[in-house]
Motif scaffolding. Structure first.
Motif, PDB file in Angstrom:
ATOM      1  N   ILE A 161       0.930  -1.168   0.022  1.00 54.06           N
ATOM      2  CA  ILE A 161      -0.028  -0.009  -0.126  1.00 54.06           C
ATOM      3  C   ILE A 161       0.940   1.158   0.030  1.00 54.06           C
ATOM      4  CG2 ILE A 161      -1.507   1.335   1.535  1.00 54.06           C
ATOM      5  CD1 ILE A 161      -2.905  -1.519   2.077  1.00 54.06           C
ATOM      6  N   ILE A 162       1.939   1.346   0.854  1.00 56.82           N
ATOM      7  CA  ILE A 162       2.822   2.456   0.981  1.00 56.82           C
ATOM      8  C   ILE A 162       3.711   2.486  -0.574  1.00 56.82           C
ATOM      9  CG2 ILE A 162       4.900   3.412   1.782  1.00 56.82           C
ATOM     10  CD1 ILE A 162       2.160   3.569   3.674  1.00 56.82           C
TER      11      ILE A 162
ATOM     12  N   LEU B 264       2.098   4.555   9.370  1.00 55.86           N
ATOM     13  CA  LEU B 264       2.754   3.638   8.619  1.00 55.86           C
ATOM     14  C   LEU B 264       3.753   4.261   7.494  1.00 55.86           C
ATOM     15  CD1 LEU B 264      -0.658   1.507   7.686  1.00 55.86           C
ATOM     16  CD2 LEU B 264       1.376   0.721   9.084  1.00 55.86           C
ATOM     17  N   PHE B 265       3.329   5.227   7.084  1.00 58.51           N
ATOM     18  CA  PHE B 265       4.231   5.957   5.986  1.00 58.51           C
ATOM     19  C   PHE B 265       5.508   6.109   6.628  1.00 58.51           C
ATOM     20  CE2 PHE B 265       5.903   9.072   3.226  1.00 58.51           C
ATOM     21  CZ  PHE B 265       5.596   8.678   1.911  1.00 58.51           C
ATOM     22  N   GLN B 266       5.589   6.920   7.807  1.00 58.74           N
ATOM     23  CA  GLN B 266       6.879   7.221   8.406  1.00 58.74           C
ATOM     24  C   GLN B 266       7.656   6.132   8.820  1.00 58.74           C
ATOM     25  OE1 GLN B 266       6.602  10.539  11.155  1.00 58.74           O
ATOM     26  NE2 GLN B 266       8.787  10.210  11.512  1.00 58.74           N
TER      27      GLN B 266
ATOM     28  N   GLY C 127      -4.255  13.500   3.132  1.00 58.28           N
ATOM     29  CA  GLY C 127      -5.465  13.011   3.725  1.00 58.28           C
ATOM     30  C   GLY C 127      -5.833  12.121   2.025  1.00 58.28           C
ATOM     31  N   GLU C 128      -5.578  12.809   0.997  1.00 54.66           N
ATOM     32  CA  GLU C 128      -5.909  12.087  -0.327  1.00 54.66           C
ATOM     33  C   GLU C 128      -5.163  10.684  -0.289  1.00 54.66           C
ATOM     34  OE1 GLU C 128      -4.651  12.932  -4.974  1.00 54.66           O
ATOM     35  OE2 GLU C 128      -4.244  14.439  -3.392  1.00 54.66           O
TER      36      GLU C 128
ATOM     37  N   ALA D  98      -5.514   4.874   0.242  1.00 55.85           N
ATOM     38  CA  ALA D  98      -5.006   3.573   1.017  1.00 55.85           C
ATOM     39  C   ALA D  98      -5.681   2.760   1.689  1.00 55.85           C
ATOM     40  CB  ALA D  98      -3.580   3.981   1.888  1.00 55.85           C
ATOM     41  N   GLY D  99      -7.012   3.534   2.077  1.00 59.53           N
ATOM     42  CA  GLY D  99      -8.108   3.020   2.906  1.00 59.53           C
ATOM     43  C   GLY D  99      -7.769   3.170   4.620  1.00 59.53           C
ATOM     44  N   PHE D 100      -6.922   4.029   4.961  1.00 60.33           N
ATOM     45  CA  PHE D 100      -6.768   4.103   6.337  1.00 60.33           C
ATOM     46  C   PHE D 100      -6.994   5.253   6.828  1.00 60.33           C
ATOM     47  CE2 PHE D 100      -3.034   1.233   4.979  1.00 60.33           C
ATOM     48  CZ  PHE D 100      -3.428   0.210   5.893  1.00 60.33           C
TER      49      PHE D 100
END
Length: 80
Positions: A21-22, A56-58, A40-41, A46-48
């Motif tokens: 997903i990332i 998760l991204f960091q 936000g987009e 990603a559905g989170f």
């Protein structure tokens, strides 16, 4: 079976899915550096929730979402 799947997800068993997903987010960022991109987009795609997506991204990249986008834009500008 469902209980095992839920347990795996709670224990981090869905890390591969999160990485995918990332990675899709990273691909989207690369393809849209010229456009306005919001955290936000990306979280919505990603559905989170925004908070969960930030974490998760960091965790995956070592950078907060917007800082990563800013760095990519700067690097893109240097090498373009």
């Amino acid at each position: 079976m469902i209980w095992t799947q839920l347990q795996n997800e709670m224990e981090g068993g869905s890390k591969v899915d999160n990485r995918e997903i990332i990675q899709r987010s990273l691909d989207y960022i690369e393809d849209n550096l010229q456009s306005e991109i919001t955290a936000g987009e990306l979280a919505e795609q990603a559905g989170f929730s925004l908070f969960h997506y930030y974490r998760l991204f960091q965790q995956a990249t070592g950078f907060p979402v917007m800082q990563y986008i800013q760095r990519r834009r700067l690097l893109h500008g240097v090498y373009a």
